[in-house]
Design an enzyme around this catalytic site. Structure first.
Site, PDB file in Angstrom:
ATOM      1  N   HIS A   9       9.609  -3.541   3.266  1.00 38.98           N
ATOM      2  CA  HIS A   9       9.111  -3.805   1.912  1.00 38.98           C
ATOM      3  C   HIS A   9      10.274  -4.124   0.962  1.00 38.98           C
ATOM      4  CE1 HIS A   9       5.797  -0.995   3.335  1.00 38.98           C
ATOM      5  NE2 HIS A   9       5.102  -2.041   2.926  1.00 38.98           N
ATOM      6  N   ALA A  60       4.069   3.881   0.923  1.00 38.97           N
ATOM      7  CA  ALA A  60       4.796   4.355   2.106  1.00 38.97           C
ATOM      8  C   ALA A  60       5.869   3.327   2.453  1.00 38.97           C
ATOM      9  CB  ALA A  60       3.854   4.596   3.278  1.00 38.97           C
ATOM     10  N   GLN A 112      -2.793 -11.858   8.449  1.00 33.71           N
ATOM     11  CA  GLN A 112      -3.066 -11.592   7.038  1.00 33.71           C
ATOM     12  C   GLN A 112      -2.465 -12.679   6.155  1.00 33.71           C
ATOM     13  OE1 GLN A 112      -2.722  -7.559   4.934  1.00 33.71           O
ATOM     14  NE2 GLN A 112      -0.780  -8.515   4.408  1.00 33.71           N
ATOM     15  N   ASP A 141       2.527  -9.029   9.416  1.00 33.81           N
ATOM     16  CA  ASP A 141       1.081  -9.206   9.277  1.00 33.81           C
ATOM     17  C   ASP A 141       0.780 -10.707   9.260  1.00 33.81           C
ATOM     18  OD1 ASP A 141       0.116  -6.350   8.809  1.00 33.81           O
ATOM     19  OD2 ASP A 141       1.702  -6.529   7.331  1.00 33.81           O
ATOM     20  N   HIS A 200       9.226   1.088   3.137  1.00 27.13           N
ATOM     21  CA  HIS A 200      10.370   1.141   4.049  1.00 27.13           C
ATOM     22  C   HIS A 200      11.233  -0.089   3.777  1.00 27.13           C
ATOM     23  CE1 HIS A 200       8.091  -1.888   6.226  1.00 27.13           C
ATOM     24  NE2 HIS A 200       7.078  -1.048   6.351  1.00 27.13           N
ATOM     25  N   GLN A 201      12.285  -0.266   4.568  1.00 30.07           N
ATOM     26  CA  GLN A 201      13.236  -1.348   4.293  1.00 30.07           C
ATOM     27  C   GLN A 201      12.614  -2.739   4.467  1.00 30.07           C
ATOM     28  OE1 GLN A 201      16.195  -1.087   2.796  1.00 30.07           O
ATOM     29  NE2 GLN A 201      15.638   1.074   2.628  1.00 30.07           N
ATOM     30  N   MET A 254       0.840  -1.199   0.000  1.00 32.47           N
ATOM     31  CA  MET A 254       0.000   0.000   0.000  1.00 32.47           C
ATOM     32  C   MET A 254       0.880   1.255   0.000  1.00 32.47           C
ATOM     33  SD  MET A 254      -3.539  -0.749   2.006  1.00 32.47           S
ATOM     34  CE  MET A 254      -2.937  -0.557   3.666  1.00 32.47           C
TER      35      MET A 254
END
EC number: 6.3.2.1
Length: 278
Positions: free
Chosen positions: A36, A31, A152, A149, A33-34, A29
């Site tokens: 991701h 935004a 998820q 997550d 960061h490291q 989604m």
């Protein structure tokens, strides 16, 4: 790396790169960061074509205020992705993903009745809608999800099984800030002081793991909740120790089983989640 905004452009770029090569997908989604970036790097190491999707999915937000304030940082996201070797960044609008309203209702049984499912009604149905839609559009051989997550991940695996989709779900380790705080796009919404205090969440989880042999499940559950709540910046929404398959709360330790301690806590108005393996 090519930025595309429409399904037509996406398919044209995959066709250009070679439609016979396998595709790896990292759904996000934005935004970024490291955490991701670690998923993207793993995907690049395992697939000739990698698509990173950036889409703030409206159907998984049960709080309109949360959707409105979710950070959107596309320009910075692209800078972070440029050196990773990913092939395509797919950043569509809602009409591209949902040409018609998605009215599908998924049934995840007991998986969605605890923790996040209990506190965020409709959230996992929205996750299943968008992830299945991305799988339909991109047709990846592998898709990469972070273990932060944790629930998820279990939901997505269950959805793939239900729909009999030919995609391998690859879990990836939690990446943490130097303080131990699990990396999250929501961390960017914290003040410096809040961010410093939010590290108490992971610090408490690490200590809880060390206490496993000395305390019962209930004692650790109570201790974690009380310890985090002692910090004036933090307010625990839930802490559960659950089994690793059905995600149901457990009452006793079994040395032959794997358990996850999962927490959601508010730091000011920002909701943070984390987990640890027992």
């Amino acid at each position: 790396m090519k930025l595309v905004n429409t399904v037509e452009e996406l398919h044209a770029e995959i066709q250009r790169l070679n439609p016979d090569k396998t595709v790896g997908l990292v759904p996000t989604m934005g935004a970024l960061h490291q955490g991701h970036i670690s998923l993207v790097k793993q995907a690049v190491s395992e697939n000739p074509i990698v698509v990173v999707s950036i889409f703030v999915n409206p159907t998984q937000f049960n709080d309109p205020n949360d959707l409105e304030h979710y950070p959107r940082t596309l320009e910075n996201d692209l800078k972070l992705l440029e050196p990773t070797g990913c092939s395509i960044v797919f950043a569509p609008n809602a009409k591209e993903v949902y040409p018609e309203p998605d009215k599908r209702k998924f049934n995840f049984g007991i998986l969605e009745q605890v923790m996040e499912g209990q506190h965020r009604p409709g959230h996992f149905n929205g996750v299943a809608q968008v992830v299945s839609r991305l799988f339909e559009l991109i047709k990846p051989a592998k898709a990469y999800f972070g273990l932060k997550d944790f629930q998820q991940l279990a939901i997505v695996k269950n959805m793939v099984k239900q729909l009999q989709l030919p995609v391998e779900i690859v879990p990836c380790a939690i990446i943490r800030e130097e303080s131990g705080l699990a990396m999250s796009s929501r961390n960017e919404l914290l003040t410096d002081e809040q961010r410093k205090n939010a590290a108490v969440i992971s610090e408490t989880l690490f200590k809880a793991k060390e206490l496993k042999g000395q305390k019962s499940v209930k004692e650790i559950t109570d201790w974690v909740t009380e310890t985090i709540n002692k910090n004036p910046f933090l307010d625990v929404e839930y802490f559960e120790i659950v089994d690793d398959e059905q995600l149901q709360p457990v009452n006793n330790w079994n040395e032959n089983s794997t358990y996850f301690g999962c927490v959601a806590a508010f730091c000011g108005k920002i909701r943070l989640i984390d987990n640890i393996v027992f």
